[in-house]
Design an enzyme around this catalytic site. Structure first.
Site, PDB file in Angstrom:
ATOM      1  N   LYS A  55       8.216  19.878 -32.236  1.00 47.19           N
ATOM      2  CA  LYS A  55       7.372  19.109 -31.173  1.00 47.19           C
ATOM      3  C   LYS A  55       8.510  18.726 -30.302  1.00 47.19           C
ATOM      4  CE  LYS A  55       3.135  17.516 -30.565  1.00 47.19           C
ATOM      5  NZ  LYS A  55       1.690  17.997 -31.530  1.00 47.19           N
ATOM      6  N   GLY A  77     -14.185   8.489 -27.964  1.00 47.20           N
ATOM      7  CA  GLY A  77     -13.300   9.539 -26.928  1.00 47.20           C
ATOM      8  C   GLY A  77     -13.939  10.844 -26.833  1.00 47.20           C
ATOM      9  N   VAL A  78     -14.438  11.148 -25.714  1.00 43.40           N
ATOM     10  CA  VAL A  78     -15.215  12.546 -25.159  1.00 43.40           C
ATOM     11  C   VAL A  78     -14.350  13.288 -24.212  1.00 43.40           C
ATOM     12  CG1 VAL A  78     -17.366  11.868 -26.154  1.00 43.40           C
ATOM     13  CG2 VAL A  78     -16.759  11.115 -23.946  1.00 43.40           C
ATOM     14  N   GLY A  79     -13.160  13.384 -24.645  1.00 39.39           N
ATOM     15  CA  GLY A  79     -12.194  14.240 -23.601  1.00 39.39           C
ATOM     16  C   GLY A  79     -12.322  15.797 -23.989  1.00 39.39           C
ATOM     17  N   ASN A  80     -11.116  16.272 -23.721  1.00 38.05           N
ATOM     18  CA  ASN A  80     -11.084  17.809 -23.812  1.00 38.05           C
ATOM     19  C   ASN A  80     -11.759  18.522 -24.953  1.00 38.05           C
ATOM     20  OD1 ASN A  80     -10.244  18.730 -21.380  1.00 38.05           O
ATOM     21  ND2 ASN A  80      -7.974  17.867 -22.151  1.00 38.05           N
ATOM     22  N   VAL A  81     -11.371  17.896 -26.317  1.00 40.83           N
ATOM     23  CA  VAL A  81     -11.642  18.261 -27.522  1.00 40.83           C
ATOM     24  C   VAL A  81     -13.318  17.987 -27.869  1.00 40.83           C
ATOM     25  CG1 VAL A  81     -11.490  18.172 -30.049  1.00 40.83           C
ATOM     26  CG2 VAL A  81      -9.424  18.633 -28.285  1.00 40.83           C
ATOM     27  N   ALA A  82     -13.394  16.485 -27.685  1.00 38.88           N
ATOM     28  CA  ALA A  82     -14.559  16.124 -28.237  1.00 38.88           C
ATOM     29  C   ALA A  82     -15.830  16.464 -27.111  1.00 38.88           C
ATOM     30  CB  ALA A  82     -14.564  14.500 -28.341  1.00 38.88           C
ATOM     31  N   TYR A  83     -15.703  16.842 -26.121  1.00 37.54           N
ATOM     32  CA  TYR A  83     -16.761  17.495 -24.949  1.00 37.54           C
ATOM     33  C   TYR A  83     -17.386  18.555 -25.800  1.00 37.54           C
ATOM     34  CZ  TYR A  83     -19.207  19.813 -21.582  1.00 37.54           C
ATOM     35  OH  TYR A  83     -20.081  20.799 -20.758  1.00 37.54           O
TER      36      TYR A  83
END
Ligand SMILES: NC(=O)c1ccc[n+]([C@@H]2O[C@H](COP(=O)([O-])OP(=O)(O)OC[C@H]3O[C@@H](n4cnc5c(N)ncnc54)[C@H](O)[C@@H]3O)[C@@H](O)[C@H]2O)c1
Ligand SMILES: CC(C)C[C@H](N)C(=O)O
Length: 367
Positions: A80, A180-186
């Site tokens: 990483k 959390g409803v960002g990139n993934v969770a949307y």
């Protein structure tokens, strides 16, 4: 922090510190283990409190990728990068190109991709300088943004965990609390809504909340209330360490299955939820869709093939639950066992002698 002592304790291979004065690049590449193949892991850009915190994060995240890649069945090791800086204000073209040249210098030992604070556009800049980057724009024949594929994997893994807890993998009518409803969770919310689940959501970003309320009929709650809502499944999709002494007593969910990395504050919290009978889908197993997707680029990207592999996260969660039952251990430990046993098996099988192009005899023959 005593770097060598820390690296020795967890058996790290390499730590690379990169500095480019003109662009302001300050990057730390950590390579944990390359037994299974080159180290693949994203680049995180973050404002760290100090340099030690950045180094520690790079090392911790690199080790996480060793386990994630191994458990996912990929022939890849773990690494990483962290770039120190504010992703909203400190990025520039020269920075990512300079970083790309540092990656090139590692000659394939490390391959990068997106992580928190970096985007497809950043990967495209790195690609100007090196082939050892994935998650590049589809226009280059690459896989683009990994988040929707991560979401698909989380959805599949959640179904497998639900089957264990409720006797059916159908999520229809299940109440799912998404933090959390960002990139993934949307995208995760879209899958869940399409299957007939009821969503309760929270996010510090009001726009993100409004989007899922409007599009998927989700109910919004305050950020502090997400742990205690009446629900079947808790899906942490924002930060790490949300499963801790304070939150566990509030949880009503029978399943924990979400996208966030490092969900357990401490391993003891994995033991506590196990004792409470909560089915925990280990974070790095359920959220491996993104890395499975970008890794497919190494074979010449094929979306259909990648999605097929990501679908298999369902089976992988089942496998982890099976190991946990067989060995009488919590699922987070079963996941570690799955990864460690695979690395060990490959280590042993590779101990056989095989001549390669760099063998000493090839030099003696003047080739
Ligand atoms: N993107 C991927 O492909 C991927 C792959 C593996 C793991 N993950 C992990 O999944 C998680 C989500 O990733 P993402 O790409 O969707 O990130 P993101 O930044 O797009 O989404 C995270 C959301 O969480 C919200 N948030 C932050 N603090 C919060 C809080 N205290 N309470 C509620 N909401 C809060 C943010 O406003 C944001 O909308 C991260 O932990 C990430 O490391 C992502
Ligand atoms: C290679 C990347 C897509 C990895 C992703 N950021 C993760 O944490 O899994």
């Amino acid at each position: 922090m005593e770097i060598f002592k820390y690296m020795e304790t967890y058996d790290y291979e390499q730590l690379v510190i990169c500095q480019d004065k003109q662009s302001g690049l300050k990057a730390i590449i950590a390579i944990h283990d390359t037994t299974l193949g080159p180290a693949l892991g994203g680049t995180r850009m973050w404002t760290y409190a100090n340099e030690a915190a950045a180094i520690e994060d790079a090392l911790r995240l690199a080790k996480g990728m060793t386990y994630k890649n191994a458990a996912a069945g990929l022939n890849l090791g773990g690494g990483k990068t962290v770039i120190i800086g504010d992703p909203r204000t400190d990025k520039n073209e020269e920075m990512f190109r300079a970083f790309g040249r540092y990656i090139q210098g590692l000659n394939g030992r490390y391959i990068t991709a997106e992580d928190v604070g970096t985007t497809v556009a950043d990967m495209d800049l790195i690609y100007e300088e090196t082939d050892y980057v994935t998650g590049v724009s589809p226009a280059f024949g690459s896989s683009g943004n990994p988040s929707p594929v991560t979401a698909f994997g989380v959805y599949r893994g959640m179904k497998a965990a639900a089957k264990e807890a409720f006797g059916t993998d159908s999520l229809e009518g299940k109440v799912i609390a998404v933090q959390g409803v960002g990139n993934v969770a949307y995208t995760l919310c879209r899958h869940l809504h399409e299957e007939g689940a009821q969503l309760i959501v929270t996010d510090i970003n009001k726009e993100a909340v409004n989007r899922v309320v409007e599009e998927f009929g989700a109910k919004a709650v305050d950020i502090n209330d997400i742990y205690s809502v009446d629900c079947d499944i808790y899906a942490p999709c924002a930060l790490g360490a949300t499963i801790n002494d304070e939150t566990i007593p509030q949880l009503k969910a029978k399943v924990i299955a979400g996208a966030a990395n490092n969900q357990l504050l401490d391993t003891k919290h994995g033991d506590i939820i196990h004792e409470l009978g909560i089915v925990y889908a280990p974070d790095y197993v359920i959220n491996a869709g993104g890395v499975i997707n970008v890794a497919d680029e190494l074979y010449g990207y094929n979306r259909e093939r990648a999605l097929k592999k990501v679908e298999g996260i369902y089976d992988n969660i089942e496998k982890v639950i099976e190991i946990a039952k067989r060995d009488g251990i919590p699922t987070y430990r079963a996941a570690d066992r799955l990864a460690e046993e695979r690395i060990e098996r490959m280590k042993n099988s590779r101990s056989q002698f095989l001549q390669n192009g760099h063998h000493i005899l090839s030099r003696r023959n003047g080739r």
